[in-house]
Design an enzyme around this catalytic site. Sequence first.
Site, PDB file in Angstrom:
ATOM      1  N   ILE A  44      46.454  60.160  23.069  1.00  0.00           N
ATOM      2  CA  ILE A  44      47.404  59.243  22.415  1.00  0.00           C
ATOM      3  C   ILE A  44      48.112  58.417  23.481  1.00  0.00           C
ATOM      4  O   ILE A  44      48.333  57.232  23.319  1.00  0.00           O
ATOM      5  CB  ILE A  44      48.446  60.011  21.585  1.00  0.00           C
ATOM      6  CG1 ILE A  44      47.780  60.867  20.514  1.00  0.00           C
ATOM      7  CG2 ILE A  44      49.427  59.033  20.941  1.00  0.00           C
ATOM      8  CD1 ILE A  44      48.754  61.719  19.708  1.00  0.00           C
ATOM      9  N   GLY A  45      48.461  59.066  24.553  1.00  0.00           N
ATOM     10  CA  GLY A  45      49.154  58.327  25.605  1.00  0.00           C
ATOM     11  C   GLY A  45      49.501  59.237  26.760  1.00  0.00           C
ATOM     12  O   GLY A  45      49.373  60.462  26.666  1.00  0.00           O
ATOM     13  N   GLY A  81      52.470  60.113  29.673  1.00  0.00           N
ATOM     14  CA  GLY A  81      53.851  59.928  30.093  1.00  0.00           C
ATOM     15  C   GLY A  81      54.084  60.624  31.415  1.00  0.00           C
ATOM     16  O   GLY A  81      53.142  60.957  32.131  1.00  0.00           O
ATOM     17  N   ARG A  82      55.356  60.855  31.708  1.00  0.00           N
ATOM     18  CA  ARG A  82      55.723  61.464  32.977  1.00  0.00           C
ATOM     19  C   ARG A  82      55.196  62.882  33.136  1.00  0.00           C
ATOM     20  O   ARG A  82      54.864  63.321  34.218  1.00  0.00           O
ATOM     21  CB  ARG A  82      57.252  61.520  33.089  1.00  0.00           C
ATOM     22  CG  ARG A  82      57.864  60.403  33.852  1.00  0.00           C
ATOM     23  CD  ARG A  82      59.194  60.829  34.390  1.00  0.00           C
ATOM     24  NE  ARG A  82      60.167  61.118  33.342  1.00  0.00           N
ATOM     25  CZ  ARG A  82      60.851  60.187  32.703  1.00  0.00           C
ATOM     26  NH1 ARG A  82      60.663  58.930  32.968  1.00  0.00           N
ATOM     27  NH2 ARG A  82      61.726  60.520  31.781  1.00  0.00           N
ATOM     28  N   PHE A  83      55.153  63.636  32.050  1.00  0.00           N
ATOM     29  CA  PHE A  83      54.843  65.065  32.164  1.00  0.00           C
ATOM     30  C   PHE A  83      53.361  65.371  32.078  1.00  0.00           C
ATOM     31  O   PHE A  83      52.935  66.457  32.388  1.00  0.00           O
ATOM     32  CB  PHE A  83      55.520  65.844  31.041  1.00  0.00           C
ATOM     33  CG  PHE A  83      56.934  65.464  30.821  1.00  0.00           C
ATOM     34  CD1 PHE A  83      57.879  65.729  31.785  1.00  0.00           C
ATOM     35  CD2 PHE A  83      57.311  64.836  29.652  1.00  0.00           C
ATOM     36  CE1 PHE A  83      59.190  65.378  31.584  1.00  0.00           C
ATOM     37  CE2 PHE A  83      58.630  64.485  29.441  1.00  0.00           C
ATOM     38  CZ  PHE A  83      59.568  64.751  30.413  1.00  0.00           C
ATOM     39  N   VAL A 129      49.385  63.238  26.244  1.00  0.00           N
ATOM     40  CA  VAL A 129      49.496  63.683  24.855  1.00  0.00           C
ATOM     41  C   VAL A 129      48.172  63.406  24.141  1.00  0.00           C
ATOM     42  O   VAL A 129      47.642  62.301  24.227  1.00  0.00           O
ATOM     43  CB  VAL A 129      50.660  62.963  24.129  1.00  0.00           C
ATOM     44  CG1 VAL A 129      50.755  63.436  22.683  1.00  0.00           C
ATOM     45  CG2 VAL A 129      51.976  63.199  24.861  1.00  0.00           C
ATOM     46  N   ASP A 143      66.357  63.568  28.005  1.00  0.00           N
ATOM     47  CA  ASP A 143      65.471  62.393  28.073  1.00  0.00           C
ATOM     48  C   ASP A 143      65.515  61.626  26.753  1.00  0.00           C
ATOM     49  O   ASP A 143      64.495  61.193  26.240  1.00  0.00           O
ATOM     50  CB  ASP A 143      64.041  62.844  28.408  1.00  0.00           C
ATOM     51  CG  ASP A 143      63.175  61.720  28.969  1.00  0.00           C
ATOM     52  OD1 ASP A 143      63.745  60.693  29.412  1.00  0.00           O
ATOM     53  OD2 ASP A 143      61.941  61.859  28.951  1.00  0.00           O
ATOM     54  N   LYS A 161      65.719  58.657  24.597  1.00  0.00           N
ATOM     55  CA  LYS A 161      65.394  57.239  24.815  1.00  0.00           C
ATOM     56  C   LYS A 161      64.604  56.767  23.599  1.00  0.00           C
ATOM     57  O   LYS A 161      64.082  57.597  22.827  1.00  0.00           O
ATOM     58  CB  LYS A 161      64.566  57.065  26.099  1.00  0.00           C
ATOM     59  CG  LYS A 161      63.293  57.911  26.137  1.00  0.00           C
ATOM     60  CD  LYS A 161      62.486  57.693  27.405  1.00  0.00           C
ATOM     61  CE  LYS A 161      61.166  58.450  27.351  1.00  0.00           C
ATOM     62  NZ  LYS A 161      60.307  58.210  28.501  1.00  0.00           N
ATOM     63  N   ASP A 196      60.514  65.576  22.482  1.00  0.00           N
ATOM     64  CA  ASP A 196      60.595  65.766  23.940  1.00  0.00           C
ATOM     65  C   ASP A 196      61.929  66.271  24.470  1.00  0.00           C
ATOM     66  O   ASP A 196      62.278  65.988  25.625  1.00  0.00           O
ATOM     67  CB  ASP A 196      60.231  64.462  24.677  1.00  0.00           C
ATOM     68  CG  ASP A 196      58.737  64.234  24.681  1.00  0.00           C
ATOM     69  OD1 ASP A 196      58.008  65.182  24.366  1.00  0.00           O
ATOM     70  OD2 ASP A 196      58.316  63.111  24.980  1.00  0.00           O
TER      71      ASP A 196
HETATM   72  P1  ADP Z   1      56.858  58.699  26.691  1.00  0.00           P
HETATM   73  O1  ADP Z   1      57.812  59.472  25.831  1.00  0.00           O
HETATM   74  O2  ADP Z   1      57.495  58.284  27.981  1.00  0.00           O
HETATM   75  O3  ADP Z   1      56.248  57.543  25.944  1.00  0.00           O
HETATM   76  P2  ADP Z   1      55.068  60.925  26.356  1.00  0.00           P
HETATM   77  O4  ADP Z   1      54.223  61.663  27.332  1.00  0.00           O
HETATM   78  O5  ADP Z   1      56.166  61.699  25.723  1.00  0.00           O
HETATM   79  O6  ADP Z   1      55.646  59.649  27.106  1.00  0.00           O
HETATM   80  O7  ADP Z   1      54.160  60.352  25.216  1.00  0.00           O
HETATM   81  C1  ADP Z   1      52.932  59.725  25.466  1.00  0.00           C
HETATM   82  C2  ADP Z   1      52.460  59.046  24.187  1.00  0.00           C
HETATM   83  O8  ADP Z   1      52.229  59.996  23.149  1.00  0.00           O
HETATM   84  C3  ADP Z   1      53.491  58.057  23.625  1.00  0.00           C
HETATM   85  O9  ADP Z   1      52.792  56.935  23.121  1.00  0.00           O
HETATM   86  C4  ADP Z   1      54.124  58.818  22.497  1.00  0.00           C
HETATM   87  O10 ADP Z   1      54.604  57.944  21.504  1.00  0.00           O
HETATM   88  C5  ADP Z   1      52.972  59.675  21.993  1.00  0.00           C
HETATM   89  N1  ADP Z   1      53.475  60.925  21.372  1.00  0.00           N
HETATM   90  C6  ADP Z   1      54.240  61.869  21.953  1.00  0.00           C
HETATM   91  N2  ADP Z   1      54.521  62.878  21.110  1.00  0.00           N
HETATM   92  C7  ADP Z   1      53.919  62.559  19.936  1.00  0.00           C
HETATM   93  C8  ADP Z   1      53.845  63.185  18.634  1.00  0.00           C
HETATM   94  N3  ADP Z   1      54.435  64.356  18.369  1.00  0.00           N
HETATM   95  N4  ADP Z   1      53.152  62.563  17.662  1.00  0.00           N
HETATM   96  C9  ADP Z   1      52.526  61.377  17.910  1.00  0.00           C
HETATM   97  N5  ADP Z   1      52.556  60.743  19.097  1.00  0.00           N
HETATM   98  C10 ADP Z   1      53.232  61.309  20.107  1.00  0.00           C
HETATM   99 MG    MG Z   2      57.949  61.230  24.992  1.00  0.00          MG
END
Ligand code: ADP
Ligand code: MG
Length: 346
Positions: free
Chosen positions: A64-65, A67-69, A72, A179, A181, A196
């Site tokens: 899905i994407g 992030g810092r950690f 996902v 965090d 935001k 998060d």
């Molecule tokens: P950030 O919060 O900085 O965008 P994340 O690692 O938390 O980075 O998230 C990465 C991607 O996954 C983002 O596009 C976020 O919207 C998506 N995402 C995170 N948690 C969920 C979730 N529970 N359901 C759907 N998408 C999610």
């Molecule tokens: Mg996030």
Amino acid sequence: DRTASVSGSASTDSDKTPVRVDSQDSQVSDTETITDGHRWPRQNSMSMREWDIPFEELKIGEVIGTGRFGTVYRGCWHGDVAVKVLNMSYLKDEQTLEQFRNEVSTFRKTRHENVILFMGACMQPPKLAIVTSLSKGMTLYTHIHLRKDKFNMNKTTIVAQQISQGMGYLHARGIVHKDLKSKNIFLENGKVVITDFGLFSVTKLCFGNRKNDSLWIPPGWLCYLSPEIIKKLHAHQLHAEELPFSKSSDVYAFGTVWYELLCSEWPFKSQPPEAIIWQVGKGVKQPLANLQASRDVKDILMLCWSFREEDRPDFIRLVNILDKLPKKRLARSPSHPIHLSRSAES
Ligand code: ADP
Ligand code: MG
């Protein structure tokens, strides 16, 4: 390496001693019992906890994407889930890992409409993952900054109230978000879902991005940091746990989200990090002269962004303040609840 942490061979224990699972307490004894016909493998260093999910049980789908950690993934575990696979590079030592396990164990106690459903976690290195419900909506960030959706004052207030309610709940449970935001707030059919929370402290601030010993600041991060945190940032910072996150620093971050909702942009927009750090550290706030809003609405910003932590309201008070904002009467039948504008509906 992120891919490796997913596709590498499972680190299953050769020691498959089943343990008793005690629903009252996260710690379990080593007594042999099989729950629901399931043989629970014992963890490397500690017993299985009721919310542990064996990594092999998860079906990992598309990314899905990132992030810092970590990354996902869309996943499947008794239905659709989001699997956050954590980047292991900063969780090498057993102490940090244990601290992380303890932190995650507090998530399982969260049950609130405006807080993402925590389903469980994989805690066997090198497979560390957090499993939550999959949000079908879009983040506030996507609504505000990418789609440029405009929220009217009523909807803005409703969203802010739901954030405050979810945050007030987390704080009552002793969980500091750290965090908060717009990227960590989802809107699902007009309902706010916060994600998060509490994950921040075990992360290295600048993993993989350190250049010549300078502090790497993720874009869009600074404007959520309260003065007491900003003042603690320094070039050799490695661990976020050194930063004084607190309930009141969460309130400061909420102030920034309130600003985003009102202005459709971040405070200190297009200013260099040094300028933001200097101003926030000195107590200079984003000017509100161009913001067309009532005094009450601006006061909320000023309260949340108070320089002194003790001057910031808590979320219970924020819910009350937001509740007292004058509501425009909408021409609608009483049987129709207020909804987000059509453009903002998901
Ligand atoms: P950030 O919060 O900085 O965008 P994340 O690692 O938390 O980075 O998230 C990465 C991607 O996954 C983002 O596009 C976020 O919207 C998506 N995402 C995170 N948690 C969920 C979730 N529970 N359901 C759907 N998408 C999610
Ligand atoms: Mg996030």
